[in-house]
Design a protein around this motif. Structure first.
Motif, mmCIF file in Angstrom:
data_model
loop_
_atom_site.group_PDB
_atom_site.id
_atom_site.type_symbol
_atom_site.label_atom_id
_atom_site.label_comp_id
_atom_site.label_asym_id
_atom_site.label_seq_id
_atom_site.Cartn_x
_atom_site.Cartn_y
_atom_site.Cartn_z
ATOM 1 N N TYR A 190 5.826 -10.419 3.458
ATOM 2 C CA TYR A 190 4.405 -10.388 2.738
ATOM 3 C C TYR A 190 4.813 -11.405 1.616
ATOM 4 O O TYR A 190 5.212 -11.084 0.800
ATOM 5 C CB TYR A 190 4.056 -9.037 2.547
ATOM 6 N N GLY A 204 1.610 -4.736 2.936
ATOM 7 C CA GLY A 204 0.528 -4.528 1.768
ATOM 8 C C GLY A 204 -0.176 -3.324 2.106
ATOM 9 O O GLY A 204 -0.566 -2.749 3.311
ATOM 10 N N ASP A 205 -0.549 -2.494 0.941
ATOM 11 C CA ASP A 205 -1.288 -1.339 0.966
ATOM 12 C C ASP A 205 -2.671 -1.595 0.043
ATOM 13 O O ASP A 205 -2.306 -1.611 -1.226
ATOM 14 C CB ASP A 205 -0.693 -0.082 0.762
ATOM 15 N N PRO A 206 -3.810 -1.889 0.554
ATOM 16 C CA PRO A 206 -4.385 -1.663 1.702
ATOM 17 C C PRO A 206 -4.569 -2.584 2.662
ATOM 18 O O PRO A 206 -5.319 -2.717 3.710
ATOM 19 C CB PRO A 206 -5.850 -1.407 1.014
ATOM 20 N N GLU A 207 -3.830 -3.797 2.600
ATOM 21 C CA GLU A 207 -3.695 -5.011 3.514
ATOM 22 C C GLU A 207 -3.593 -4.469 5.110
ATOM 23 O O GLU A 207 -4.430 -4.849 6.088
ATOM 24 C CB GLU A 207 -2.949 -6.172 3.179
ATOM 25 N N ARG A 248 7.611 -5.462 2.976
ATOM 26 C CA ARG A 248 6.633 -4.357 3.607
ATOM 27 C C ARG A 248 5.334 -4.906 4.001
ATOM 28 O O ARG A 248 4.942 -5.909 3.273
ATOM 29 C CB ARG A 248 6.624 -3.163 2.646
ATOM 30 N N ASP A 272 -6.644 -8.952 -1.031
ATOM 31 C CA ASP A 272 -6.709 -7.543 -1.639
ATOM 32 C C ASP A 272 -7.317 -7.613 -2.984
ATOM 33 O O ASP A 272 -7.492 -8.663 -3.658
ATOM 34 C CB ASP A 272 -5.485 -6.545 -1.605
ATOM 35 N N ASN A 330 7.185 -9.506 -0.734
ATOM 36 C CA ASN A 330 7.358 -8.010 -0.766
ATOM 37 C C ASN A 330 7.998 -7.728 0.562
ATOM 38 O O ASN A 330 7.715 -8.660 1.607
ATOM 39 C CB ASN A 330 5.735 -7.266 -0.924
ATOM 40 N N LYS A 389 -6.869 -6.047 -6.775
ATOM 41 C CA LYS A 389 -5.770 -5.302 -7.504
ATOM 42 C C LYS A 389 -6.444 -4.543 -8.638
ATOM 43 O O LYS A 389 -6.037 -3.256 -9.106
ATOM 44 C CB LYS A 389 -4.682 -6.183 -8.067
ATOM 45 N N GLY A 399 -2.694 0.006 -7.311
ATOM 46 C CA GLY A 399 -2.007 -0.354 -6.007
ATOM 47 C C GLY A 399 -2.671 -1.471 -5.244
ATOM 48 O O GLY A 399 -2.074 -2.100 -4.382
HETATM 49 N N1 GLY Z 1 -1.610 -4.557 -2.105
HETATM 50 C C1 GLY Z 1 -0.813 -4.899 -2.854
HETATM 51 C C2 GLY Z 1 0.716 -4.393 -2.415
HETATM 52 O O1 GLY Z 1 0.811 -3.769 -1.324
HETATM 53 O O2 GLY Z 1 1.361 -4.714 -3.173
#
Ligand code: GLY
Ligand code: AMP
Length: 454
Positions: free
Chosen positions: A270, A290-293, A288, A213, A286, A215, A227
Motif C-alpha cells: 500500500y 488500508g482500513d477502510p480502503e 497491508r 481515505d 504500508n 483520516k 485510523g
Molecule cells: N486508511 C489508512 C490506513 O489503513 O493506514
C-alpha cells in the motif's frame, strides 16, 4: 481450501466476506474476528495472533490452504516468517519485508536506493542535531514533517505548520523514547493524497486499485487524526493509466530492491501517494490493506481472490493475473465510530440497524463490523473506537454514496460519529465547468492535481 483470516477490524470482515464468496474456498475461519464476523467465518478462540509460533502451530494443525494476515502488528512480529517455516501458504510479508511499514527510516532508505520519488529527508538520533537541522531548514514557507521511526501508536507524524511547531514536535517525540531511536525530518509536500494498492510477490507486481481515505475525524478534514473515517473507489483522477504508471515508477523499483536485498516482499503493498506539481510521490508504505480502503476495494474485484492471494504466496504471476478482474461501478465506505473516538471511545453501547454482511450479500449496501461484540440477547454492542463501516455500491460514486448514507441513517448507536462528506468532493467535479471537470477527471493537467479537487 480452508482459509484463516487474522485480524478483528472491518477490513478483516470484508476480507473474510470476499474470500467466503470464492469458489476455491470451502470454509473461512477468523482469529479473533469481531461481533459481526460470525456471519462470514467461524472464529478461532484463544489464539494469540501476536505469537508467531502459536499461529503457525494452529495453522499447520488445521491444514489451512492459505492464511491471510490483515493488520500490521502480527506481520511486524514475524507471523508470516513462522507460517513460511511451517510451510503454510501465507499472504503477508515477512518481518524483514514488513519493515517498509514498521520503520520509516528503512522505507526512506529503500525508496532512495530504488529511485522511488519521495520527499527528501534526514535521519537523526541526537535531539540537538535534529533541532539544529530544523532551525536551518524550516522556514515559514518551507515547513518540515517530523516522523518517529518507532511505533508511536499513530502519533508519530507531526506536520509542522511553523518552525516553532516543528521544534516542539522534535522535543516531544524524543522526550518519550530511549536513546538511539531515530527521527526523520522530511520536506513537507503539498497535494491531494491517494492510497494505491498492488499485489507484490518478489519482483512480480500486479496492480489492484486506488482509493481515497479520510483520516481526520471531522467534516472538511478537521479535528484529530483517526485510523480512517471513510473511503471511496475508484478515484476518478487516479485512473487505470495512472495506476499502471505508478507500477513502473513506485512498485516495481521497490519490489526489485527488496528482492535484491534478499528480503523479497510478498503481500499487498500500500503506497500512500501525494500528487504534487512534480508528479506522484510516496509519503509512506504500508505492508497491508488500508482500513477502510479494503472495504471499498474488495467489493469491486471480480474472480477468485483466494487463488490470487495464493499466487502471491507462491510467486505465480499467472495465478495472480488470471484470477482477478475489475468490476464495474463504485463503492463508498462510511465509518461509524464510537462517542469519544479517537481519544477515549465509549464502549458497551447498544447497536441497531447494522446487520453484518454475510457471503450471500452482494447488493447495494454492505455492513462490515469492527468494534462490536455479540450480546447474550443476540443483538450487538459496541466494543471499540471504529464500530463499523457501511459500504454503498452503485453504478456511480453518487449512487454508491447515497447507498452508504442510507445505511448510516438506519443505524442506531448512541453518541455515534461519522463524517457526512465522504466522496462529496468527487461529486463537486460533476458540477465544475466542462473543461475543468475534464482536466481533473482525465488528468490532462498535472498541476491542477496538486490542488484538492472540489
Ligand atoms: N486508511 C489508512 C490506513 O489503513 O493506514
Ligand atoms: P505517514 O504515516 O508517513 O503517511 O504520515 C501521515 C500523514 O501525514 C500523511 O497521510 C500525510 O497527510 C501527512 N504527511 C506525511 N508526510 C508528509 C510530507 N512529507 N508532506 C506533507 N504531508 C505529509
Amino acid at each position: 481450501m480452508d482459509v484463516l483470516v487474522i485480524g478483528s477490524g472491518a477490513r478483516e470482515h470484508a476480507l473474510a466476506w470476499r474470500l467466503a464468496r470464492d469458489e476455491s474456498v470451502r470454509r473461512v475461519r477468523i482469529a479473533p474476528g469481531n461481533g459481526g464476523t460470525a456471519a462470514v467465518a467461524e472464529s478461532v478462540d484463544d489464539l494469540d495472533i501476536g505469537d508467531p509460533y502459536a499461529v503457525a502451530r494452529h495453522a499447520a494443525r488445521e491444514r489451512y490452504g492459505l492464511v491471510v494476515v490483515g493488520p500490521e502488528t502480527p506481520l511486524a512480529a514475524g507471523v508470516a516468517d513462522a507460517l513460511e517455516l511451517a510451510r503454510v501458504p501465507v499472504f503477508g510479508p515477512t518481518r524483514a519485508a514488513a519493515r517498509l511499514e514498521s520503520s520509516k527510516a528503512f522505507a526512506k532508505q529503500q525508496m532512495q536506493r530504488a529511485g522511488v520519488p519521495t520527499a527528501s529527508s534526514a535521519t537523526f538520533t541526537d535531539p540537538d542535531a535534529a533541532l539544529d537541522h530544523a532551525r536551518r531548514a524550516a522556514t515559514e514557507e518551507r515547513a518540515l514533517v517530523v516522523k518517529a521511526d518507532w511505533l508511536a501508536a499513530g502519533k508519530g507524524v507531526v506536520v509542522g505548520e511553523s518552525p516553532d511547531e516543528t521544534e516542539a514536535a522534535i522535543r516531544d517525540l524524543f522526550a518519550g523514547v530511549a536513546p538511539g531511536a531515530r527521527l526523520l525530518l522530511e520536506e513537507r509536500l503539498t497535494g491531494v493524497e491517494v492510497s494505491v494498492f498492488a499485489l507484490v510477490s518478489g519482483e512480480v507486481v500486479v496492480p489492484l486499485a486506488a482509493a481515497c481515505d479520510y483520516k481526520r475525524l471531522g467534516d472538511g478534514d478537521t479535528g484529530p487524526n483517526t485510523g480512517g473515517m471513510g473511503a471511496y473507489a475508484p478515484v476518478p483522477w487516479f485512473d487505470q493509466a495512472r495506476i499502471e504508471s505508478s507500477v513502473e515508477s513506485i512498485f516495481e523499483p521497490i519490489a526489485w530492491r527488496m528482492a535484491r536485498d534478499e528480503t523479497p516482499y510478498r503481500g499487498v503493498l500500500y503506497a500512500g501517494v501525494i500528487l504534487t506539481p512534480q508528479g506522484p510521490m510516496v509519503l509512506e508504505f504500508n505492508a497491508r490493506f488500508g482500513d477502510p480502503e479494503a472495504q471499498v476495494i474488495l467489493p469491486l474485484l471480480d474472480g477468485d481472490l483466494a487463488t490470487a492471494l495464493l499466487g502471491v504466496a507462491g510467486g505465480d504471476r499467472g495465478m495472480i493475473e488470471g484470477s482477478l478482474g475489475p468490476r464495474d461501478g463504485a463503492c463508498v465506505g462510511v465509518v461509524v465510530a464510537a462517542e469519544g473516538y479517537p481519544d477515549a471511545p465509549v464502549t458497551g453501547r447498544e447497536l441497531d440497524g447494522a446487520d453484518p454482511s454475510s457471503p450471500a450479500d452482494d447488493g447495494w449496501l454492505l455492513c462490515f463490523h469492527a468494534g462490536t461484540r455479540r450480546a447474550p440477547d443476540g443483538g450487538y454492542r459496541s466494543s471499540g473506537g471504529r464500530v463499523l463501516t457501511f459500504v454503498g455500491r452503485g453504478a456511480s460514486l453518487s449512487d454508491a454514496r447515497d447507498a452508504a448514507y442510507e445505511g448510516v441513517a438506519g443505524c442506531r448507536l448512541e453518541g455515534g460519529q461519522h463524517r457526512a462528506d465522504v466522496a462529496a468532493r468527487e461529486l463537486e467535479v460533476d458540477r465544475l465547468p466542462d473543461d475543468a471537470a475534464a482536466s481533473v477527471l482525465h488528468g490532462s493537467d498535472r498541476t491542477q492535481l496538486g490542488d484538492e479537487p472540489g
